[in-house]
Design an enzyme around this catalytic site. Structure first.
Site, PDB file in Angstrom:
ATOM      1  N   THR A  48       0.866  -1.173   0.000  1.00  0.00           N
ATOM      2  CA  THR A  48       0.000   0.000   0.000  1.00  0.00           C
ATOM      3  C   THR A  48       0.904   1.224   0.000  1.00  0.00           C
ATOM      4  OG1 THR A  48      -1.790  -1.124   1.168  1.00  0.00           O
ATOM      5  CG2 THR A  48      -1.767   1.281   1.258  1.00  0.00           C
ATOM      6  N   LYS A 108      -7.310   1.527  -3.235  1.00  0.00           N
ATOM      7  CA  LYS A 108      -6.991   1.153  -1.851  1.00  0.00           C
ATOM      8  C   LYS A 108      -7.207   2.329  -0.909  1.00  0.00           C
ATOM      9  CE  LYS A 108      -5.525  -1.267   1.650  1.00  0.00           C
ATOM     10  NZ  LYS A 108      -4.246  -1.967   1.735  1.00  0.00           N
ATOM     11  N   LYS A 151      -0.180   5.421   8.460  1.00  0.00           N
ATOM     12  CA  LYS A 151       0.611   5.562   7.236  1.00  0.00           C
ATOM     13  C   LYS A 151      -0.295   5.631   6.018  1.00  0.00           C
ATOM     14  CE  LYS A 151       2.096   2.221   4.894  1.00  0.00           C
ATOM     15  NZ  LYS A 151       1.741   1.482   3.627  1.00  0.00           N
TER      16      LYS A 151
END
Length: 289
Positions: free
Chosen positions: A98, A173, A241
């Protein structure tokens, strides 16, 4: 058909994902920054371990990576000893990390210069999804590269779809993480409300999970949330994050994410409670402290 593949990064996601590739009959070479982890993997699954990403990628038709962040991806692709310079023309690199959409576009361009294919393919489903071979994979990249790699990804995915050119997987995502952030906060507030109102929270969730409020988070996390158990699942540090990537992209494309920004701050509070490695469902901890 068995393929020669490489897998870079054997963390909580990559380790079982690479294992599924081996179980599917592929010839797998692995690389991990900590060599002991790679040795453990080969002892369990066979195949080979390589000392560098480039050595692992040499001769592989498909090279997969699942590492930590943008810098980690650059290190294993275009960095010293990276995969891109070792891969044969026509080979395809698949990044399951990711990361940012900007990085995906950067690596797609770098791959094209070398005659390589590139697919950004972040995953959802957590450690359990990786272990059970039931991940959801969101992909971006050229159609030909995606079509070639889709049957290989099927070894550890229950759903995989191309959403557009390079970067589209990462953008999708981001949508996933934005939705999860809001859902977990709402579930936390709902459970807290039920407790304050003198209701049995497990009974409440059992009822409302049969209706319009149902979600994966509700079905899979409500019991541990009520019990205050968070030593499992996707860590708060990693969620922050990911949300930072979402918020940065929103600043660039003009999207408004007020709830996401607020939940990110709430996760910051959880970190101050020494909950950085807790599951993302630990949002409820800040309401019950």
């Amino acid at each position: 058909m068995a393929e020669k593949v490489a897998f870079l990064g054997l963390g909580v996601m990559g380790y079982p994902m690479a294992g599924h590739l081996a179980k599917a009959g592929h010839d797998v070479t692995v690389y991990n920054r900590t060599a002991e982890k790679a040795a453990k993997w080969t002892a369990e699954h066979g195949g080979r371990a390589a000392p560098t990403p480039g050595e692992a990628a040499k001769g592989a038709r498909f090279v997969f990576a699942c590492v930590g962040n943008d810098d980690d991806v650059r290190q294993v692709t275009t960095g010293a000893g990276g995969a891109f310079d070792a891969m044969d023309r026509g080979a395809i690199f698949v990044d399951h990390t990711t990361a940012s959409a900007e990085l995906a576009r950067e690596l797609d361009a770098a791959a094209r210069e070398r005659g390589l294919g590139f697919v950004d393919a972040p995953v959802s489903g957590g450690q359990a999804g990786a272990q059970n071979g039931a991940l959801t994979v969101m992909a971006g990249g050229e159609l030909a590269s995606y079509a070639a790699v889709e049957p290989i990804i099927a070894a550890y995915a229950r759903a995989v779809r191309r959403l557009g050119p390079a970067g589209a997987g990462q953008l999708t995502k981001m949508v996933n993480q934005i939705c999860i952030a809001g859902l977990v906060e709402a579930l936390s507030e709902g459970i807290q409300f039920a407790m304050k109102a003198g209701l049995d929270p497990e009974a409440v969730i059992d009822v409302i999970s049969k209706g319009a409020a149902q979600s994966w988070q509700m079905e899979n996390r409500y019991k541990t949330m009520i019990a205050g158990e968070f030593n499992h699942g996707f860590a708060v540090d990693w969620m922050r994050k990911d949300l930072a990537i979402c918020l940065e992209e929103a600043r660039a494309n003009g999207a408004h994410l007020p709830v996401t920004a607020l939940v990110d701050q709430f996760y910051g509070e959880v970190q101050t409670m020494d909950g950085g490695r807790w599951d993302t469902s630990s949002l409820i901890a800040r309401l019950l402290k």
